[in-house]
Design a protein around this motif. Structure first.
Motif, mmCIF file in Angstrom:
data_model
loop_
_atom_site.group_PDB
_atom_site.id
_atom_site.type_symbol
_atom_site.label_atom_id
_atom_site.label_comp_id
_atom_site.label_asym_id
_atom_site.label_seq_id
_atom_site.Cartn_x
_atom_site.Cartn_y
_atom_site.Cartn_z
ATOM 1 N N HIS A 260 0.859 -1.178 0.000
ATOM 2 C CA HIS A 260 0.000 0.000 0.000
ATOM 3 C C HIS A 260 0.900 1.233 0.000
ATOM 4 C CE1 HIS A 260 -2.826 -3.049 1.296
ATOM 5 N NE2 HIS A 260 -3.824 -2.187 1.308
ATOM 6 N N LEU A 261 0.553 2.211 -0.808
ATOM 7 C CA LEU A 261 1.361 3.421 -0.918
ATOM 8 C C LEU A 261 0.566 4.634 -0.447
ATOM 9 C CD1 LEU A 261 2.911 2.811 -4.450
ATOM 10 C CD2 LEU A 261 4.009 2.435 -2.239
ATOM 11 N N GLY A 262 1.254 5.537 0.233
ATOM 12 C CA GLY A 262 0.622 6.757 0.696
ATOM 13 C C GLY A 262 1.583 7.926 0.592
ATOM 14 N N GLY A 263 1.044 9.116 0.501
ATOM 15 C CA GLY A 263 1.870 10.310 0.388
ATOM 16 C C GLY A 263 1.203 11.327 -0.509
ATOM 17 N N ARG A 264 1.790 12.492 -0.581
ATOM 18 C CA ARG A 264 1.178 13.585 -1.319
ATOM 19 C C ARG A 264 1.260 13.396 -2.827
ATOM 20 N NH1 ARG A 264 3.777 18.890 1.051
ATOM 21 N NH2 ARG A 264 2.196 19.874 -0.267
ATOM 22 N N ARG A 265 2.054 12.452 -3.301
ATOM 23 C CA ARG A 265 2.155 12.207 -4.746
ATOM 24 C C ARG A 265 1.227 11.093 -5.207
ATOM 25 N NH1 ARG A 265 6.136 10.237 -6.659
ATOM 26 N NH2 ARG A 265 7.483 9.712 -4.929
ATOM 27 N N VAL A 266 0.477 10.496 -4.276
ATOM 28 C CA VAL A 266 -0.510 9.488 -4.670
ATOM 29 C C VAL A 266 -1.758 10.217 -5.157
ATOM 30 C CG1 VAL A 266 -2.000 7.631 -3.848
ATOM 31 C CG2 VAL A 266 0.363 7.760 -3.069
ATOM 32 N N THR A 267 -2.247 9.836 -6.332
ATOM 33 C CA THR A 267 -3.407 10.510 -6.904
ATOM 34 C C THR A 267 -4.642 10.303 -6.033
ATOM 35 O OG1 THR A 267 -4.720 10.765 -8.926
ATOM 36 C CG2 THR A 267 -4.091 8.532 -8.315
ATOM 37 N N SER A 268 -5.640 11.151 -6.225
ATOM 38 C CA SER A 268 -6.850 11.090 -5.398
ATOM 39 C C SER A 268 -7.822 10.018 -5.849
ATOM 40 C CB SER A 268 -7.542 12.456 -5.410
ATOM 41 O OG SER A 268 -7.880 12.829 -6.735
ATOM 42 N N GLY A 269 -7.637 9.459 -7.038
ATOM 43 C CA GLY A 269 -8.543 8.414 -7.493
ATOM 44 C C GLY A 269 -8.623 8.352 -9.001
ATOM 45 N N TYR A 270 -9.582 7.554 -9.501
ATOM 46 C CA TYR A 270 -9.758 7.359 -10.931
ATOM 47 C C TYR A 270 -10.840 8.297 -11.461
ATOM 48 C CZ TYR A 270 -7.113 3.087 -10.075
ATOM 49 O OH TYR A 270 -6.147 2.195 -9.708
ATOM 50 N N LEU A 271 -10.601 8.826 -12.625
ATOM 51 C CA LEU A 271 -11.512 9.797 -13.207
ATOM 52 C C LEU A 271 -12.865 9.165 -13.521
ATOM 53 C CD1 LEU A 271 -11.704 12.725 -14.347
ATOM 54 C CD2 LEU A 271 -11.095 11.752 -16.562
ATOM 55 N N GLY A 272 -13.917 9.669 -12.913
ATOM 56 C CA GLY A 272 -15.270 9.205 -13.202
ATOM 57 C C GLY A 272 -15.574 7.791 -12.790
ATOM 58 N N LEU A 273 -14.774 7.213 -11.897
ATOM 59 C CA LEU A 273 -14.980 5.819 -11.467
ATOM 60 C C LEU A 273 -15.002 5.761 -9.930
ATOM 61 C CD1 LEU A 273 -12.539 4.027 -13.955
ATOM 62 C CD2 LEU A 273 -15.032 4.125 -14.116
ATOM 63 N N PRO A 274 -16.082 6.196 -9.309
ATOM 64 C CA PRO A 274 -16.126 6.250 -7.838
ATOM 65 C C PRO A 274 -16.028 4.886 -7.163
ATOM 66 C CG PRO A 274 -18.295 6.705 -8.789
ATOM 67 C CD PRO A 274 -17.319 6.711 -9.919
ATOM 68 N N GLU A 275 -16.606 3.855 -7.759
ATOM 69 C CA GLU A 275 -16.560 2.532 -7.136
ATOM 70 C C GLU A 275 -15.143 1.966 -7.152
ATOM 71 O OE1 GLU A 275 -19.416 -0.090 -8.828
ATOM 72 O OE2 GLU A 275 -21.145 1.148 -8.279
ATOM 73 N N GLN A 276 -14.468 2.066 -8.296
ATOM 74 C CA GLN A 276 -13.092 1.571 -8.376
ATOM 75 C C GLN A 276 -12.168 2.398 -7.483
ATOM 76 O OE1 GLN A 276 -15.200 1.879 -10.874
ATOM 77 N NE2 GLN A 276 -14.746 0.487 -12.588
ATOM 78 N N THR A 277 -12.453 3.688 -7.379
ATOM 79 C CA THR A 277 -11.650 4.541 -6.503
ATOM 80 C C THR A 277 -11.806 4.114 -5.053
ATOM 81 O OG1 THR A 277 -11.749 6.443 -7.999
ATOM 82 C CG2 THR A 277 -11.347 6.908 -5.666
ATOM 83 N N ALA A 278 -13.037 3.863 -4.630
ATOM 84 C CA ALA A 278 -13.287 3.464 -3.241
ATOM 85 C C ALA A 278 -12.645 2.125 -2.917
ATOM 86 C CB ALA A 278 -14.789 3.399 -2.991
ATOM 87 N N SER A 279 -12.549 1.253 -3.916
ATOM 88 C CA SER A 279 -11.953 -0.067 -3.692
ATOM 89 C C SER A 279 -10.432 -0.012 -3.619
ATOM 90 C CB SER A 279 -12.383 -1.016 -4.819
ATOM 91 O OG SER A 279 -11.726 -2.273 -4.713
ATOM 92 N N ALA A 280 -9.827 0.849 -4.433
ATOM 93 C CA ALA A 280 -8.367 0.879 -4.527
ATOM 94 C C ALA A 280 -7.722 1.873 -3.576
ATOM 95 C CB ALA A 280 -7.945 1.201 -5.965
ATOM 96 N N PHE A 281 -8.447 2.915 -3.163
ATOM 97 C CA PHE A 281 -7.903 3.939 -2.278
ATOM 98 C C PHE A 281 -8.617 3.840 -0.942
ATOM 99 C CE2 PHE A 281 -7.128 5.196 -6.581
ATOM 100 C CZ PHE A 281 -5.847 5.733 -6.571
#
Length: 298
Positions: A260-281
Motif C-alpha cells: 500500500h502506498l501513501g503520500g502527497r504524490r498518490v493521486t486522489s482516485g480514478y476519473l469518473g470511477l467512484p466505485e473503483q476509486t473506493a476499492s483501490a484507495f
C-alpha cells in the motif's frame, strides 16, 4: 505537452499505435475538449471532439505576448490511462504538485547532471513496456547510445540485459546511470551490468501510475557481489509504503502482504470511477487525516 501545461490545460497522450476502439474510449472517458493531431492521424479514433491539425495550423502572431493563466499545484497536469490488463483502462489524473515533487525527488536521488537521456517508453504509457520493441533493432539502439554519449536512461530489465549481451564495453563507456523498472529484475542482470559497465549505477525502481511514476528505488550496483535477491528498495522521500495483510493490518515478518502506498504524490482516485476509486484507495488509521492508501495489488 508543454504548450498544454502553459495554457492551463491538462494533457492526455494518445499513442496512434493503439487500437482505434481504445483511443476512442480514452477520449470519450476523459471528456477531452480538444484533440491535437495531424492530417495523417486524424482518422485514428472516432470521436466528436474538435480537432486541431498541428501540421495545418497557422502561426499565431505575437504568441509570446499572450497572457498565460495562473496554475495551482492541485490542478491536473496530465491524465494517464492504466494498461487495462485487469479490465477497462482507468484514467489516473496527476496534479502539477505531484509531478513537481516527483521531479524534485528524482533530481535529488540522481544528483549527477544528465548529459543525454535516452527515452525508450511510449509517451502514453507510464512504464517502459513499449521499449521492449527496441530489441528488434539493437544495432540502431547501440549506435544511438554511442553516438550521443548517452549517460542516463530507463528501460525494462529484460531489454537492458539484451543490450548488455549485444554491446561491448566501449559502446556503453559514457553510461553513468541506467534505471530498470516495469518488471522484476534478476541477479543475472546485475552481474552482467557489473561485468560490462562497472562505472555506472544500476537502479531498480518500482511504482505504479497512481503514485506519479515511482515510489521506491534501490541502487543495485551498491549490493554485495553474489546478491541472490533483487530488492525494489525503500520508499523515496515523500512516499510511504505499508505492507498489509488480508485484514488490513501490518504483515508480520514472513507473512505475505500487499503493498500500500501513501503520500502527497498518490493521486486522489480514478476519473469518473467512484466505485473503483473506493476499492483501490482505502482509509488507514495511522496516516494523516484525509489521506488514503493506494492498494497496488502487488
Amino acid at each position: 505537452m508543454l504548450a498544454a501545461l502553459k495554457a492551463g490545460a491538462a494533457y492526455l497522450p494518445l499513442d496512434p499505435a493503439y487500437p482505434g476502439e481504445r483511443l476512442s474510449y480514452m477520449i470519450d472517458n476523459s471528456s477531452a475538449r480538444l484533440l491535437l493531431t495531424t492530417q495523417a492521424l486524424q482518422g485514428s479514433a472516432s470521436s466528436g471532439v474538435p480537432s486541431l491539425l498541428l501540421d495545418a495550423a497557422s502561426e499565431v502572431a505575437d504568441a509570446d505576448a499572450e497572457a498565460l493563466p495562473a496554475v495551482s499545484g492541485e490542478q491536473t497536469a496530465y491524465l494517464i490511462y492504466t494498461s487495462g490488463s485487469s479490465g477497462q483502462p482507468k484514467g489516473v489524473p496527476i496534479s502539477h504538485a505531484a509531478l513537481s515533487r516527483s521531479t524534485q525527488v528524482r533530481m535529488a536521488f540522481y544528483p549527477e547532471p544528465v548529459q543525454a537521456y535516452l527515452l525508450l517508453s511510449s509517451l502514453s504509457f507510464d512504464s517502459s513496456v513499449a521499449g521492449i520493441y527496441w530489441t528488434l533493432s539493437l544495432e540502431v539502439l547501440a549506435a544511438l547510445i554511442e553516438r550521443h554519449r548517452v549517460s542516463h536512461s530507463l528501460s525494462l530489465p529484460s531489454l537492458y540485459e539484451t543490450l548488455l549481451d549485444y554491446c561491448d564495453a566501449a559502446t556503453l563507456a559514457h553510461l553513468r546511470t541506467w534505471i530498470v523498472a516495469g518488471e522484476p529484475c534478476t541477479p543475472r542482470v546485475l552481474d552482467k551490468h557489473r561485468n560490462k559497465v562497472g562505472q555506472a549505477q544500476l537502479v531498480n525502481e518500482y511504482g505504479p501510475t497512481e503514485a506519479t511514476v515511482w515510489a521506491t528505488a534501490e541502487v543495485l550496483s551498491d549490493a554485495a557481489p553474489g546478491t541472490a535477491t533483487i530488492s525494489i528498495g525503500r520508499p523515496i522521500p515523500g512516499m510511504g509504503l505499508w505492507l498489509l495483510n488480508e485484514h488490513g493490518q501490518p504483515a508480520a515478518i514472513g507473512e505475505p502482504g500487499e503493498i500500500h502506498l501513501g503520500g502527497r504524490r498518490v493521486t486522489s482516485g480514478y476519473l469518473g470511477l467512484p466505485e473503483q476509486t473506493a476499492s483501490a484507495f482505502v482509509h488507514y488509521p495511522h496516516i494523516a487525516a484525509g489521506q488514503r492508501l493506494y492498494r497496488t495489488g502487488d
